[in-house]
Design a protein around this motif. Structure first.
Motif, PDB file in Angstrom:
ATOM      1  N   GLU A   1       3.249  -7.136  11.562  1.00  0.00           N
ATOM      2  CA  GLU A   1       2.380  -6.485  10.580  1.00  0.00           C
ATOM      3  C   GLU A   1       1.995  -5.090  11.067  1.00  0.00           C
ATOM      4  O   GLU A   1       1.704  -4.884  12.244  1.00  0.00           O
ATOM      5  CB  GLU A   1       1.113  -7.297  10.332  1.00  0.00           C
ATOM      6  N   ARG A   2       2.011  -4.145  10.137  1.00  0.00           N
ATOM      7  CA  ARG A   2       1.599  -2.766  10.378  1.00  0.00           C
ATOM      8  C   ARG A   2       0.506  -2.415   9.374  1.00  0.00           C
ATOM      9  O   ARG A   2       0.574  -2.844   8.215  1.00  0.00           O
ATOM     10  CB  ARG A   2       2.770  -1.797  10.170  1.00  0.00           C
ATOM     11  N   VAL A   3      -0.468  -1.641   9.807  1.00  0.00           N
ATOM     12  CA  VAL A   3      -1.531  -1.184   8.914  1.00  0.00           C
ATOM     13  C   VAL A   3      -1.469   0.334   8.870  1.00  0.00           C
ATOM     14  O   VAL A   3      -1.513   0.995   9.904  1.00  0.00           O
ATOM     15  CB  VAL A   3      -2.920  -1.656   9.389  1.00  0.00           C
ATOM     16  N   THR A   4      -1.343   0.860   7.652  1.00  0.00           N
ATOM     17  CA  THR A   4      -1.197   2.302   7.470  1.00  0.00           C
ATOM     18  C   THR A   4      -2.118   2.781   6.360  1.00  0.00           C
ATOM     19  O   THR A   4      -2.053   2.279   5.239  1.00  0.00           O
ATOM     20  CB  THR A   4       0.257   2.654   7.084  1.00  0.00           C
ATOM     21  N   PRO A   5      -2.971   3.769   6.654  1.00  0.00           N
ATOM     22  CA  PRO A   5      -3.766   4.363   5.580  1.00  0.00           C
ATOM     23  C   PRO A   5      -2.896   5.305   4.765  1.00  0.00           C
ATOM     24  O   PRO A   5      -2.069   6.045   5.326  1.00  0.00           O
ATOM     25  CB  PRO A   5      -4.857   5.129   6.330  1.00  0.00           C
ATOM     26  N   THR A   6      -3.056   5.286   3.463  1.00  0.00           N
ATOM     27  CA  THR A   6      -2.295   6.200   2.617  1.00  0.00           C
ATOM     28  C   THR A   6      -3.075   6.526   1.359  1.00  0.00           C
ATOM     29  O   THR A   6      -3.861   5.721   0.866  1.00  0.00           O
ATOM     30  CB  THR A   6      -0.896   5.629   2.272  1.00  0.00           C
ATOM     31  N   MET A   7      -2.843   7.743   0.865  1.00  0.00           N
ATOM     32  CA  MET A   7      -3.442   8.190  -0.388  1.00  0.00           C
ATOM     33  C   MET A   7      -2.966   7.271  -1.501  1.00  0.00           C
ATOM     34  O   MET A   7      -1.781   6.922  -1.570  1.00  0.00           O
ATOM     35  CB  MET A   7      -2.987   9.620  -0.670  1.00  0.00           C
ATOM     36  N   ALA A   8      -3.882   6.868  -2.353  1.00  0.00           N
ATOM     37  CA  ALA A   8      -3.529   5.987  -3.470  1.00  0.00           C
ATOM     38  C   ALA A   8      -4.352   6.377  -4.683  1.00  0.00           C
ATOM     39  O   ALA A   8      -5.551   6.633  -4.583  1.00  0.00           O
ATOM     40  CB  ALA A   8      -3.796   4.528  -3.106  1.00  0.00           C
ATOM     41  N   LEU A   9      -3.692   6.412  -5.812  1.00  0.00           N
ATOM     42  CA  LEU A   9      -4.375   6.681  -7.073  1.00  0.00           C
ATOM     43  C   LEU A   9      -4.273   5.448  -7.952  1.00  0.00           C
ATOM     44  O   LEU A   9      -3.211   4.833  -8.049  1.00  0.00           O
ATOM     45  CB  LEU A   9      -3.743   7.872  -7.790  1.00  0.00           C
ATOM     46  N   ARG A  10      -5.377   5.119  -8.604  1.00  0.00           N
ATOM     47  CA  ARG A  10      -5.354   4.007  -9.558  1.00  0.00           C
ATOM     48  C   ARG A  10      -4.602   4.453 -10.802  1.00  0.00           C
ATOM     49  O   ARG A  10      -4.732   5.585 -11.256  1.00  0.00           O
ATOM     50  CB  ARG A  10      -6.776   3.589  -9.964  1.00  0.00           C
ATOM     51  N   ASP A  11      -3.807   3.540 -11.322  1.00  0.00           N
ATOM     52  CA  ASP A  11      -3.046   3.777 -12.550  1.00  0.00           C
ATOM     53  C   ASP A  11      -3.125   2.491 -13.355  1.00  0.00           C
ATOM     54  O   ASP A  11      -2.329   1.569 -13.124  1.00  0.00           O
ATOM     55  CB  ASP A  11      -1.602   4.154 -12.225  1.00  0.00           C
ATOM     56  N   GLU A  12      -4.117   2.425 -14.222  1.00  0.00           N
ATOM     57  CA  GLU A  12      -4.442   1.207 -14.961  1.00  0.00           C
ATOM     58  C   GLU A  12      -4.738   0.095 -13.966  1.00  0.00           C
ATOM     59  O   GLU A  12      -5.657   0.229 -13.179  1.00  0.00           O
ATOM     60  CB  GLU A  12      -3.354   0.877 -15.966  1.00  0.00           C
ATOM     61  N   ASP A  13      -3.938  -0.980 -13.943  1.00  0.00           N
ATOM     62  CA  ASP A  13      -4.256  -2.099 -13.042  1.00  0.00           C
ATOM     63  C   ASP A  13      -3.490  -2.025 -11.724  1.00  0.00           C
ATOM     64  O   ASP A  13      -3.526  -2.953 -10.927  1.00  0.00           O
ATOM     65  CB  ASP A  13      -3.983  -3.432 -13.733  1.00  0.00           C
TER      66      ASP A  13
END
Length: 135
Positions: free
Chosen positions: A41-53
């Motif tokens: 398992e790897r944990v990576t922070p990343t930019m994310a935008l909500r797009d509906e659900d």
């Protein structure tokens, strides 16, 4: 994991998903991927935008000429868990292509103009975009 990523993960988890460092605010998720080569398992922070659900994530690697490791992890093992400001969500990742990818790319550039610079720096590499859909 870089010390910067470790700092972001710690801040994310300590502040209910809100990250002041680098001005991320509430626009991050933590990807918990399975290593394509290692199975770990790897944990990576990343930019994310909500797009509906769903969420849109961008494999920019700050404009590097190659994709980040998590890109290959998602291609190999698309069923993952993400940590969001609202809690953990099990999702399936699907890479976007063509007009759908371009529209999602335009969304991130509208919110974070530095992503336009990443594409310029990346040269011929078209930065991949994934949709993370809850399972």
């Amino acid at each position: 994991m870089t010390s910067f990523n470790a700092q972001i993960i710690q801040e994310f988890r300590g502040n209910g998903g809100h990250v002041e460092t680098a001005g991320f605010g509430d626009k991050l998720v933590l990807l918990r991927t399975i290593g394509a080569r290692t199975g770990e398992e790897r944990v990576t922070p990343t930019m994310a935008l909500r797009d509906e659900d769903s969420w849109l994530v961008y494999a920019s690697k700050a404009g590097a000429p190659d994709n980040p490791a998590w890109y290959y992890n998602l291609v190999e093992n698309p069923d993952i868990t993400i940590e969001t400001p609202q809690g953990d969500v099990e999702v399936t990742a699907s890479e976007l292509h063509g007009d759908e990818r371009d529209a999602a790319w335009d969304q991130v550039v509208a919110v974070a103009s530095g992503f336009a610079d990443y594409q310029v720096k990346a040269g011929d590499r078209v930065i991949p975009v994934f949709r993370l859909t809850p399972r």
